[in-house]
Design a protein around this motif. Sequence first.
Motif, PDB file in Angstrom:
ATOM      1  N   SER A 131       0.832  -1.203   0.000  1.00  0.00           N
ATOM      2  CA  SER A 131       0.000   0.000   0.000  1.00  0.00           C
ATOM      3  C   SER A 131       0.868   1.254   0.000  1.00  0.00           C
ATOM      4  O   SER A 131       0.550   2.244  -0.662  1.00  0.00           O
ATOM      5  CB  SER A 131      -0.907   0.023   1.226  1.00  0.00           C
ATOM      6  OG  SER A 131      -0.123   0.070   2.402  1.00  0.00           O
ATOM      7  N   SER A 132       1.977   1.211   0.698  1.00  0.00           N
ATOM      8  CA  SER A 132       2.844   2.397   0.740  1.00  0.00           C
ATOM      9  C   SER A 132       3.424   2.641  -0.647  1.00  0.00           C
ATOM     10  O   SER A 132       3.602   3.788  -1.054  1.00  0.00           O
ATOM     11  CB  SER A 132       3.960   2.222   1.777  1.00  0.00           C
ATOM     12  OG  SER A 132       4.809   1.138   1.427  1.00  0.00           O
ATOM     13  N   GLY A 133       3.680   1.570  -1.371  1.00  0.00           N
ATOM     14  CA  GLY A 133       4.214   1.700  -2.727  1.00  0.00           C
ATOM     15  C   GLY A 133       3.250   2.435  -3.638  1.00  0.00           C
ATOM     16  O   GLY A 133       3.616   3.411  -4.302  1.00  0.00           O
ATOM     17  N   SER A 134       1.998   1.986  -3.642  1.00  0.00           N
ATOM     18  CA  SER A 134       1.018   2.635  -4.522  1.00  0.00           C
ATOM     19  C   SER A 134       0.781   4.079  -4.084  1.00  0.00           C
ATOM     20  O   SER A 134       0.658   4.983  -4.908  1.00  0.00           O
ATOM     21  CB  SER A 134      -0.289   1.841  -4.541  1.00  0.00           C
ATOM     22  OG  SER A 134      -0.849   1.762  -3.246  1.00  0.00           O
ATOM     23  N   GLY A 135       0.754   4.269  -2.756  1.00  0.00           N
ATOM     24  CA  GLY A 135       0.522   5.617  -2.227  1.00  0.00           C
ATOM     25  C   GLY A 135       1.624   6.598  -2.604  1.00  0.00           C
ATOM     26  O   GLY A 135       1.346   7.698  -3.107  1.00  0.00           O
TER      27      GLY A 135
END
Lengths: 233, 233
Positions: free
Chosen positions: A12-16
Amino acid sequence: QNTFPKGTGLSSSGSGFAALTIAATKAIGLALSERELSILARQGSGTACRCVCGGIVEWKDGETSETSYSESIFPAGYWEVRDVVAVVDEGKKLVSSTSGHALAKTSLFYKERLANIKTKLEQVRQAIKIKDFDKLGLVEGEALEFHSILLTSEPPMIAWYPGTIEVMLAVWEMRREGIKAYFTINTGFNVHVLTTPEFESIVKERLDKLSLVVKTISAKVGEKPSELKTHLF
Amino acid sequence: QNTFPKGTGLSSSGSGFAALTIAATKAIGLALSERELSILARQGSGTACRCVCGGIVEWKDGETSETSYSESIFPAGYWEVRDVVAVVDEGKKLVSSTSGHALAKTSLFYKERLANIKTKLEQVRQAIKIKDFDKLGLVEGEALEFHSILLTSEPPMIAWYPGTIEVMLAVWEMRREGIKAYFTINTGFNVHVLTTPEFESIVKERLDKLSLVVKTISAKVGEKPSELKTHLF
């Protein structure tokens, strides 16, 4: 706006951070290349450097911020692989990726793993190039090897939840029945089950039936992030 | 008569072959020493060589049938350690110990593990000698290392069940609360939770409450096998 479950090892941090990087650089009038965006996104979260690219993406193994970036090695439509994510818990990971990376070096097996990783990466590239799904299945052994490094760190880390094991055993059961499916796990406990379009619905159905699976999310190889001109909030 | 659950990785074959060895040799009028019994029992099941001895037992790392045997290194009353076995499934192991041993050599990490095992064994001996329960806790990391070898074999083996993970995480949770408990796992999926007499009942209670634990079996360091003169059947 990030609709992805956070802190569960589903990047999720990657996409964010990828979305933030693209939005912020556009907002201040920068027109960065994909490589420049990838380098910048990596500062926010390592894996974000992959999310600014579309299709099947490789994260280059660089030593510096300038050389560690991602690029698309095949376009999104190149090969129809499906990823049925089995969510076994929606809670947070016990160990963050960052502390996991630091601890990994304390494993007795870390050096041996490092010595073999380039060969393995080349095998994965080759499997994708010739579209050989069973060869791609070596990502399963890779996930187990990666988690073995966590298990043998000092102190040891168990990233898995009970449902993680349930899903892994179910995938092996499916394969014994001729269903094409291989699992892989990132740093968390939720399991990505790779399959082909032909087996996607049966894989999803079988995973949904497992007692420790909360829900499944079906995904395919995505395009690069697109820009919205409307307000999200 | 063997009342132990069979094929679940709780060394039922060991206790069975130990009893058989002692009974059979006595029946034919042989009066073997403990070492001779141990060497003989090992032919039936490796771990059986430990079960003919009493107290805290070490299995000597020999290369031949004559040198690979067990002996008691401390008597049963030397140190009050408890073993609360969490049974998470009463079914059979997915992989037998014998095929597991053969496969282990295919792990990328096997050599590294072997190179470090003597040091670890000496640390365990020392922990027992000075009765340091927390030092003995290194058996936990050892179990994880052993299972990492299975996970990285070719093909990989997952000996664990969902409940195995539930118990391991629960043990860590207990330790964070100050309860002295360390887990270890043999070749199966059921978990041995080592604790001290002081914490035995709370450990048992906590494990019994877990949703994936079928039952617990409390054990302590045992005496050597004793001879019954009455008929069992």
